[in-house]
Design an enzyme around this catalytic site. Sequence first.
Site, short mmCIF file in Angstrom:
data_model
loop_
_atom_site.label_atom_id
_atom_site.label_comp_id
_atom_site.label_asym_id
_atom_site.label_seq_id
_atom_site.Cartn_x
_atom_site.Cartn_y
_atom_site.Cartn_z
CG ASP A 45 12.56 -0.34 12.23
OD1 ASP A 45 12.55 -0.18 11.01
OD2 ASP A 45 11.99 -1.30 12.79
CB SER A 92 -0.98 0.01 1.18
OG SER A 92 -0.31 0.23 2.39
CG ASN A 93 3.66 2.64 2.95
OD1 ASN A 93 3.50 3.82 3.24
ND2 ASN A 93 3.44 1.64 3.81
NE ARG A 133 15.63 -11.67 4.16
CZ ARG A 133 15.77 -12.72 4.97
NH1 ARG A 133 14.72 -13.20 5.63
NH2 ARG A 133 16.95 -13.27 5.15
CG HIS A 179 9.29 1.42 12.28
ND1 HIS A 179 9.16 0.06 12.13
CD2 HIS A 179 9.19 1.68 13.61
CE1 HIS A 179 8.99 -0.50 13.32
NE2 HIS A 179 9.00 0.46 14.23
NE ARG A 182 20.69 -11.79 7.62
CZ ARG A 182 19.40 -11.48 7.66
NH1 ARG A 182 18.89 -10.59 6.86
NH2 ARG A 182 18.59 -12.08 8.52
CD GLU A 190 2.73 2.84 7.89
OE1 GLU A 190 3.28 2.32 6.91
OE2 GLU A 190 2.26 2.17 8.83
#
Length: 230
Positions: A147, A15-16, A93, A111, A67, A176
Amino acid sequence: MSKLDLGVLISGRGSNLQAILDAIESGKLDARVRLVISNKKKAAGLERARDAGVPTSVIPHKDFAQREDFDRALVKELRDAGVAWVVLAGFMRILTPAFLDGFPHRVVNIHPALCPAFPGVDAQAQALAYGVRVTGCTVHLVDQGVDTGPILAQAAVAVRDDDTRESLAHRLLVYEHRLLVTVLQWIAEDRVSIEQPSEQGERPRVRVRGVVPVIGLAEEAVRAEPARRG
Ligand code: GRF
């Protein structure tokens, strides 16, 4: 002024991402989404990108033993697509320096809490469990922590007594979308600069020229019904 060339990383609903695409479409955001990458094949956001005619790519993190190898694959695709700034929009991730060094101070995350409160997963449930009266959302630059990066802007949202995780998450999401698009437009307008710390151990600081980088505030909290007497 040239347009901001964005790459958007997602893992789910998107949605962002949709808010970004809509803001571009309506002329509120002076940007182009060059590429959307998902680490999950079934992420609903991929469909949103395709509907908007934006190139997509699926890079499953599970295909990589390390990673860093996954991160390097992301950087390569984003660079090849001409991306200058990267937006993490529900990307689940943690990125290593192998990624962050590819886009120094040019990775943005949204966030759903007022950082540094409630980092990591399910920040809305963490806020409810703690009993805070104000929570919100934060758009920040990404560093190696969860974050923890330098804060670009925040929006404050009142928590109601009858809030559930879902009602709070829903109300936060509206902010957001507004906050993310607003910050990206500031970046497009070249209002954002990073000041490196002069002392060891200090955090880099973000300066945003010409605006107050806060929206929302807790106006909802004071709009309560008058108490009945007698
Ligand atoms: C949002 O709440 C965002 O703040 C968090 O993950 C969620 C992603 O939602 N990082 P969506 O995929 O953009 O709808």
